[in-house]
Scaffold this motif. Structure first.
Motif, PDB file in Angstrom:
ATOM      1  N   ALA A 132     -40.015 -18.521  42.430  1.00 58.41           N
ATOM      2  CA  ALA A 132     -41.400 -18.514  42.921  1.00 58.41           C
ATOM      3  C   ALA A 132     -41.491 -19.118  44.317  1.00 58.41           C
ATOM      4  O   ALA A 132     -42.161 -18.567  45.209  1.00 58.41           O
ATOM      5  CB  ALA A 132     -42.292 -19.279  41.947  1.00 58.41           C
ATOM      6  N   LEU A 133     -40.818 -20.249  44.534  1.00 58.08           N
ATOM      7  CA  LEU A 133     -40.833 -20.885  45.854  1.00 58.08           C
ATOM      8  C   LEU A 133     -40.238 -19.965  46.916  1.00 58.08           C
ATOM      9  O   LEU A 133     -40.782 -19.814  48.013  1.00 58.08           O
ATOM     10  CB  LEU A 133     -40.049 -22.202  45.812  1.00 58.08           C
ATOM     11  CG  LEU A 133     -40.715 -23.396  45.135  1.00 58.08           C
ATOM     12  CD1 LEU A 133     -39.730 -24.554  45.028  1.00 58.08           C
ATOM     13  CD2 LEU A 133     -41.959 -23.832  45.904  1.00 58.08           C
ATOM     14  N   GLY A 134     -39.108 -19.344  46.578  1.00 54.21           N
ATOM     15  CA  GLY A 134     -38.427 -18.488  47.540  1.00 54.21           C
ATOM     16  C   GLY A 134     -39.278 -17.323  47.990  1.00 54.21           C
ATOM     17  O   GLY A 134     -39.438 -17.073  49.193  1.00 54.21           O
ATOM     18  N   TYR A 135     -39.881 -16.633  47.040  1.00 48.80           N
ATOM     19  CA  TYR A 135     -40.643 -15.444  47.412  1.00 48.80           C
ATOM     20  C   TYR A 135     -42.037 -15.771  47.937  1.00 48.80           C
ATOM     21  O   TYR A 135     -42.625 -14.980  48.679  1.00 48.80           O
ATOM     22  CB  TYR A 135     -40.661 -14.452  46.253  1.00 48.80           C
ATOM     23  CG  TYR A 135     -39.288 -13.853  46.049  1.00 48.80           C
ATOM     24  CD1 TYR A 135     -38.661 -13.163  47.088  1.00 48.80           C
ATOM     25  CD2 TYR A 135     -38.584 -14.013  44.873  1.00 48.80           C
ATOM     26  CE1 TYR A 135     -37.385 -12.647  46.950  1.00 48.80           C
ATOM     27  CE2 TYR A 135     -37.300 -13.501  44.726  1.00 48.80           C
ATOM     28  CZ  TYR A 135     -36.716 -12.821  45.762  1.00 48.80           C
ATOM     29  OH  TYR A 135     -35.437 -12.318  45.625  1.00 48.80           O
ATOM     30  N   MET A 136     -42.561 -16.950  47.583  1.00 48.08           N
ATOM     31  CA  MET A 136     -43.764 -17.420  48.279  1.00 48.08           C
ATOM     32  C   MET A 136     -43.462 -17.627  49.759  1.00 48.08           C
ATOM     33  O   MET A 136     -44.261 -17.284  50.640  1.00 48.08           O
ATOM     34  CB  MET A 136     -44.260 -18.735  47.648  1.00 48.08           C
ATOM     35  CG  MET A 136     -45.024 -18.575  46.347  1.00 48.08           C
ATOM     36  SD  MET A 136     -45.367 -20.183  45.572  1.00 48.08           S
ATOM     37  CE  MET A 136     -46.248 -21.014  46.890  1.00 48.08           C
ATOM     38  N   GLY A 137     -42.274 -18.184  50.027  1.00 43.07           N
ATOM     39  CA  GLY A 137     -41.853 -18.375  51.413  1.00 43.07           C
ATOM     40  C   GLY A 137     -41.734 -17.070  52.158  1.00 43.07           C
ATOM     41  O   GLY A 137     -42.130 -16.957  53.333  1.00 43.07           O
ATOM     42  N   VAL A 138     -41.214 -16.035  51.488  1.00 45.87           N
ATOM     43  CA  VAL A 138     -41.082 -14.719  52.109  1.00 45.87           C
ATOM     44  C   VAL A 138     -42.448 -14.160  52.495  1.00 45.87           C
ATOM     45  O   VAL A 138     -42.642 -13.648  53.600  1.00 45.87           O
ATOM     46  CB  VAL A 138     -40.358 -13.739  51.153  1.00 45.87           C
ATOM     47  CG1 VAL A 138     -40.470 -12.303  51.670  1.00 45.87           C
ATOM     48  CG2 VAL A 138     -38.896 -14.124  51.004  1.00 45.87           C
ATOM     49  N   VAL A 139     -43.424 -14.271  51.581  1.00 49.09           N
ATOM     50  CA  VAL A 139     -44.766 -13.737  51.856  1.00 49.09           C
ATOM     51  C   VAL A 139     -45.413 -14.494  53.009  1.00 49.09           C
ATOM     52  O   VAL A 139     -46.038 -13.891  53.894  1.00 49.09           O
ATOM     53  CB  VAL A 139     -45.643 -13.814  50.582  1.00 49.09           C
ATOM     54  CG1 VAL A 139     -47.086 -13.416  50.903  1.00 49.09           C
ATOM     55  CG2 VAL A 139     -45.089 -12.905  49.503  1.00 49.09           C
ATOM     56  N   THR A 273     -43.160 -19.413  59.905  1.00 53.25           N
ATOM     57  CA  THR A 273     -41.712 -19.327  59.671  1.00 53.25           C
ATOM     58  C   THR A 273     -41.180 -20.662  59.170  1.00 53.25           C
ATOM     59  O   THR A 273     -40.362 -20.720  58.243  1.00 53.25           O
ATOM     60  CB  THR A 273     -40.981 -18.919  60.960  1.00 53.25           C
ATOM     61  OG1 THR A 273     -41.474 -17.655  61.411  1.00 53.25           O
ATOM     62  CG2 THR A 273     -39.486 -18.815  60.730  1.00 53.25           C
ATOM     63  N   VAL A 274     -41.642 -21.743  59.786  1.00 58.53           N
ATOM     64  CA  VAL A 274     -41.201 -23.081  59.381  1.00 58.53           C
ATOM     65  C   VAL A 274     -41.689 -23.396  57.971  1.00 58.53           C
ATOM     66  O   VAL A 274     -40.951 -23.934  57.133  1.00 58.53           O
ATOM     67  CB  VAL A 274     -41.711 -24.137  60.387  1.00 58.53           C
ATOM     68  CG1 VAL A 274     -41.281 -25.534  59.954  1.00 58.53           C
ATOM     69  CG2 VAL A 274     -41.195 -23.831  61.790  1.00 58.53           C
ATOM     70  N   ILE A 275     -42.962 -23.041  57.689  1.00 55.48           N
ATOM     71  CA  ILE A 275     -43.522 -23.295  56.354  1.00 55.48           C
ATOM     72  C   ILE A 275     -42.767 -22.471  55.304  1.00 55.48           C
ATOM     73  O   ILE A 275     -42.408 -22.969  54.234  1.00 55.48           O
ATOM     74  CB  ILE A 275     -45.021 -22.956  56.325  1.00 55.48           C
ATOM     75  CG1 ILE A 275     -45.793 -23.917  57.239  1.00 55.48           C
ATOM     76  CG2 ILE A 275     -45.576 -23.034  54.902  1.00 55.48           C
ATOM     77  CD1 ILE A 275     -47.231 -23.516  57.473  1.00 55.48           C
ATOM     78  N   GLY A 276     -42.521 -21.198  55.629  1.00 53.11           N
ATOM     79  CA  GLY A 276     -41.793 -20.347  54.692  1.00 53.11           C
ATOM     80  C   GLY A 276     -40.390 -20.856  54.428  1.00 53.11           C
ATOM     81  O   GLY A 276     -39.912 -20.852  53.286  1.00 53.11           O
ATOM     82  N   LEU A 279     -40.269 -23.609  52.043  1.00 55.94           N
ATOM     83  CA  LEU A 279     -40.380 -23.184  50.645  1.00 55.94           C
ATOM     84  C   LEU A 279     -39.068 -22.575  50.142  1.00 55.94           C
ATOM     85  O   LEU A 279     -38.651 -22.824  49.009  1.00 55.94           O
ATOM     86  CB  LEU A 279     -41.509 -22.151  50.500  1.00 55.94           C
ATOM     87  CG  LEU A 279     -42.934 -22.665  50.682  1.00 55.94           C
ATOM     88  CD1 LEU A 279     -43.904 -21.492  50.798  1.00 55.94           C
ATOM     89  CD2 LEU A 279     -43.338 -23.565  49.518  1.00 55.94           C
ATOM     90  N   ILE A 280     -38.423 -21.775  50.988  1.00 57.72           N
ATOM     91  CA  ILE A 280     -37.211 -21.063  50.577  1.00 57.72           C
ATOM     92  C   ILE A 280     -36.043 -22.017  50.325  1.00 57.72           C
ATOM     93  O   ILE A 280     -35.339 -21.912  49.316  1.00 57.72           O
ATOM     94  CB  ILE A 280     -36.830 -20.012  51.635  1.00 57.72           C
ATOM     95  CG1 ILE A 280     -37.851 -18.866  51.635  1.00 57.72           C
ATOM     96  CG2 ILE A 280     -35.426 -19.460  51.382  1.00 57.72           C
ATOM     97  CD1 ILE A 280     -37.683 -17.903  52.790  1.00 57.72           C
ATOM     98  N   LEU A 281     -35.813 -22.966  51.237  1.00 60.70           N
ATOM     99  CA  LEU A 281     -34.649 -23.846  51.103  1.00 60.70           C
ATOM    100  C   LEU A 281     -34.693 -24.701  49.836  1.00 60.70           C
ATOM    101  O   LEU A 281     -33.687 -24.776  49.115  1.00 60.70           O
ATOM    102  CB  LEU A 281     -34.498 -24.722  52.345  1.00 60.70           C
ATOM    103  CG  LEU A 281     -34.003 -24.003  53.612  1.00 60.70           C
ATOM    104  CD1 LEU A 281     -33.861 -24.987  54.764  1.00 60.70           C
ATOM    105  CD2 LEU A 281     -32.682 -23.305  53.362  1.00 60.70           C
ATOM    106  N   LEU A 286     -32.782 -25.790  44.274  1.00 57.81           N
ATOM    107  CA  LEU A 286     -33.075 -25.845  42.846  1.00 57.81           C
ATOM    108  C   LEU A 286     -32.219 -24.853  42.072  1.00 57.81           C
ATOM    109  O   LEU A 286     -31.670 -25.168  41.016  1.00 57.81           O
ATOM    110  CB  LEU A 286     -34.557 -25.531  42.607  1.00 57.81           C
ATOM    111  CG  LEU A 286     -35.557 -26.676  42.734  1.00 57.81           C
ATOM    112  CD1 LEU A 286     -36.969 -26.132  42.619  1.00 57.81           C
ATOM    113  CD2 LEU A 286     -35.315 -27.741  41.669  1.00 57.81           C
ATOM    114  N   GLN A 287     -32.103 -23.633  42.599  1.00 61.08           N
ATOM    115  CA  GLN A 287     -31.343 -22.603  41.911  1.00 61.08           C
ATOM    116  C   GLN A 287     -29.867 -22.980  41.823  1.00 61.08           C
ATOM    117  O   GLN A 287     -29.238 -22.806  40.780  1.00 61.08           O
ATOM    118  CB  GLN A 287     -31.513 -21.270  42.661  1.00 61.08           C
ATOM    119  CG  GLN A 287     -30.959 -20.064  41.931  1.00 61.08           C
ATOM    120  CD  GLN A 287     -29.482 -19.842  42.221  1.00 61.08           C
ATOM    121  OE1 GLN A 287     -29.011 -20.116  43.309  1.00 61.08           O
ATOM    122  NE2 GLN A 287     -28.760 -19.355  41.227  1.00 61.08           N
TER     123      GLN A 287
END
Length: 295
Positions: A132-139, A273-276, A279-281, A286-287
């Motif tokens: 969820a965090l990763g793809y929220m970052g993508v959006v 980009t920084v906010i995303g 979220l992604i990192l 976690l993964q």
């Protein structure tokens, strides 16, 4: 022989080189087509890897491996480097470098998703939070900070960048089952891909590129993104007594990449980009922690 100091230096060198890849992609694509860049980079990488094996006296091992399972190596070569980099470079051609490179880092999260149907794994709550965090970052990145609008800089570009993570995850799952030496396998993939890349370039890619900055950037990509840097990275991991300490260095790459994108390409780094990325990192961390506990 284990040598943590050497492992750290090699690992940092690999991360620094990978951090320049997004910038090199955009510089090359300013003058070359996607298939021209792909062709030059694959041939340069194949040559460099063959030279490395020749220096090590292991060319015969490569030919023996290719003769034993040629169709397997050819199939893997079609996945990576051919299909993976073709899709990824097309994404870079359509998107700002900062968006394409950051979205591409979600491949580890895609790998977790693929492990459900491919490996029959069940994901824990931590895995789903990571996804969820990763793809929220993508959006957030793709909509430049306005996720509710769902208006993308390039919808096709975002789809291609996400598709590249799918191809890479499939390739990783397949290659993880191989018992071949990683250097031999990597060289075999590029040797098999080289003639196919040349045919694509000559047939539909615009022909061989003329000398210029684009060609030099393509040579740089072949040396320091596709092939040689993987050897640095794998050597670093083998030399480390604690693999995770070296492996964690990879998280420096997307942040360093944004620095090069801003300084060399002159892209203004969007706050989204920084906010995303923020979220992604954590999602990737976690993964990976969840995966290490499961193993």
């Amino acid at each position: 022989m284990k040598d943590n100091r050497r492992a750290l230096l090699l690992g940092l060198s690999a991360v620094l080189l990978w951090s320049t890849a997004a910038t090199a992609f955009k510089l090359a694509l300013a003058e070359l087509t996607v298939l021209q860049l792909l062709c030059v980079a694959i041939w340069v990488s194949a040559t460099a890897l063959l030279g490395t094996l020749a220096w090590q006296g292991r060319i015969n091992v490569l030919w023996q491996s290719l003769r034993s399972t040629p169709l397997i190596f050819l199939g893997m070569a079609c996945l990576n480097p051919l299909l993976y980099y073709c899709i990824l470079l097309a994404a870079y051609d359509l998107l700002p470098a900062q968006q394409a490179q950051t979205i591409n880092y979600t491949w580890a999260i895609m790998l977790a998703l693929l492990s459900i149907p491919v490996l029959g794994q069940r994901l824990a709550a931590r895995d789903w939070l990571a996804i969820a965090l990763g793809y929220m970052g993508v959006v957030v990145i793709a909509t430049e900070g306005n996720p509710l609008s769902l208006q993308f800089t390039s919808g096709v570009g975002v789809l291609l960048a996400l598709s590249s993570t799918l191809v890479w995850a499939v390739f990783w799952l397949l290659s993880a089952r191989s018992e071949e030496d990683p250097t031999i396998s990597l060289a075999a993939y590029f040797v098999c891909a080289a003639p196919l890349a040349l045919l694509l370039c000559l047939g539909i890619g615009g022909g061989l590129p003329a000398p210029g900055k684009g060609l030099l950037s393509a040579v740089y990509v072949g040396l320091f993104e596709m092939g040689f840097t993987w050897l640095l990275w794998s050597t670093a991991l083998r030399a480390a007594t604690n693999v995770s300490r070296v492996g964690n260095l990879i998280f420096l790459s997307p942040m360093l990449s944004l620095v090069f994108i801003g300084l060399i390409l002159g892209e203004s780094i969007h706050p989204a980009t920084v906010i995303g990325l923020a979220l992604i990192l954590p999602g990737i961390v976690l993964q990976q922690r969840s995966g290490s506990q499961d193993s």
